[in-house]
Design an enzyme around this catalytic site. Structure first.
Site, mmCIF file in Angstrom:
data_model
loop_
_atom_site.group_PDB
_atom_site.id
_atom_site.type_symbol
_atom_site.label_atom_id
_atom_site.label_comp_id
_atom_site.label_asym_id
_atom_site.label_seq_id
_atom_site.Cartn_x
_atom_site.Cartn_y
_atom_site.Cartn_z
ATOM 1 N N ILE A 191 0.979 -1.376 0.036
ATOM 2 C CA ILE A 191 -0.039 -0.012 -0.092
ATOM 3 C C ILE A 191 0.777 1.170 0.046
ATOM 4 O O ILE A 191 0.637 2.268 -0.535
ATOM 5 C CB ILE A 191 -0.955 0.192 1.465
ATOM 6 C CG1 ILE A 191 -1.711 -1.359 1.633
ATOM 7 C CG2 ILE A 191 -1.930 1.258 1.033
ATOM 8 C CD1 ILE A 191 -2.281 -0.956 2.950
ATOM 9 N N ASP A 200 3.089 10.999 16.705
ATOM 10 C CA ASP A 200 3.347 11.392 15.559
ATOM 11 C C ASP A 200 2.085 11.827 14.857
ATOM 12 O O ASP A 200 1.819 11.187 13.843
ATOM 13 C CB ASP A 200 4.077 10.230 14.799
ATOM 14 C CG ASP A 200 4.612 10.462 13.567
ATOM 15 O OD1 ASP A 200 4.879 11.726 13.120
ATOM 16 O OD2 ASP A 200 4.695 9.586 12.482
#
Ligand code: ADP
Ligand code: MG
Length: 346
Positions: free
Chosen positions: A64, A179
């Site tokens: 992906i 993050d």
């Protein structure tokens, strides 16, 4: 699909020393009681067993995308899943393996509809992988920066609300995301799904120095870093002197996502990394020249981007503030920029 993110993987590098420890402002950054601690090794390995997925059970499909950790595959394991394989050249010592296991163990505590579903992990080297549900929508990054989608104000508020809910839950569970960025937020039929929380320590930002001192800067990453994190960037970032991420630095990152939603671009547009590191570390905020929005909308941004970590709002407060915003149309015309005097103070 969400994999077509263009120049995603290229990294900027900066030579030489980048940290500035000469900052004159002290904010007690090392004494944050809300920062998570890593679990002890024994309790971690105990709780991990039930989340261990034998690698052979995974039916790995197509790639992906690629990110900091390594390659992400779609696949099948009792249904469609995303398989995040760690690059083994990053996990080449016992310490990093333990960090990986500790971070995996935090996942089992997460059950919230705005968080990606953690299903398990492959924890036997050389096959290290994290298995989560497969997000079917696109990331906010793809919507905003690739497709250049424009969201109206009520949609922006709805998205921000859901991010705040997911993040508020994480923080209540003692998990720091570390993050939070538009690439880690998926939008699935109007529902926000946050990914990659608490995984940051298993990534290596800094390449070991065959070619000299290089700090690798993933594109579009710096603008999420709070001043106290920014000031701790080192050319050679070792695992054990990790960056001082806290719930407060997550809120700073949320501010940047809020800005992206409102402006359709990243803050500090056009500035070289060295300038961003220097300016933010010294307490300068990004220019708001391209943001035309009400006072309340800007106040949320300024609060999230506060220089002092403890002046940034908690996500529960954020939700209340977002609730108060009128959901009318946002005008994004840059022809009448409003400069906020506070935006460039140092
Ligand atoms: P980054 O977050 O910096 O893009 P990642 O390694 O997390 O790097 O992701 C690499 C690619 O895989 C990205 O395109 C991301 O959108 C995609 N991806 C990551 N996790 C999932 C998931 N759970 N479902 C679908 N796609 C995913
Ligand atoms: Mg990600």
């Amino acid at each position: 699909g969400s994999g077509s993110t263009g120049t995603d993987d290229s990294e900027r590098t900066i030579a030489g020393r980048v940290d500035s420890q000469d900052s004159t402002v002290s904010d007690g950054e090392n004494a944050d009681p809300r920062c998570t601690r890593q679990n002890s090794v024994s309790s971690v390995s105990q709780s991990l067993r039930e989340w261990d997925i034998p690698y052979d059970e995974l039916d790995r499909g197509e790639v992906i995308g690629r990110g900091r950790f390594g390659i992400v595959y779609s696949g099948n394991w009792h249904g469609l899943v995303a398989i995040k394989e760690l690059r083994m050249d990053y996990v080449n010592d016992e310490k990093t393996l333990e960090a990986f296991k500790a971070e995996v163990s935090t996942f089992r505590k997460t059950r919230h509809e705005n968080l990606v579903l953690f299903m398990g992990a492959c924890m036997k080297p050389p096959r290290l992988a994290i298995v989560t549900s497969l997000c079917k929508g696109r990331t906010l990054y793809t919507h905003i920066h690739v497709q250049k989608d424009k969201f109206n104000m009520s949609k922006i508020i709805m998205i921000a609300q859901q991010i705040s809910q997911g993040m508020g839950y994480l923080h209540a569970r003692g998990i720091v995301h570390k993050d939070l960025k538009s690439k880690n937020i998926f939008l699935e039929c109007g529902k926000v799904v946050i990914t990659d929380f608490g995984l940051f320590n298993v990534t290596r930002l800094c390449h070991d120095t065959r070619r000299g001192n290089w700090l690798s800067i993933p594109p579009g990453w710096l603008c999420y870093l709070s001043p106290e994190v920014m000031r701790n960037l080192r050319v050679v970032q070792k695992q054990d002197d990790g960056l001082p991420f806290t719930t407060y630095s997550d809120v700073y990152g949320f501010g940047t996502v809020w800005y992206e939603l409102l402006c359709g671009e990243w803050p500090h547009k056009g500035l070289p990394p060295e300038a961003i590191i220097w300016q933010v570390g010294r307490g300068m905020k990004p220019s708001l020249a391209n943001l035309q929005a009400s006072r309340d909308v800007k106040d949320i941004l300024m609060a999230c981007w506060s220089y002092r970590p403890d002046e940034r709002p908690e996500f529960s407060t954020m939700q209340a503030n977002l609730n108060k915003l009128p959901k009318k149309r946002l005008h994004r015309s840059p022809s009448h920029p409003i400069h906020l005097s506070r935006s460039a103070e140092s």
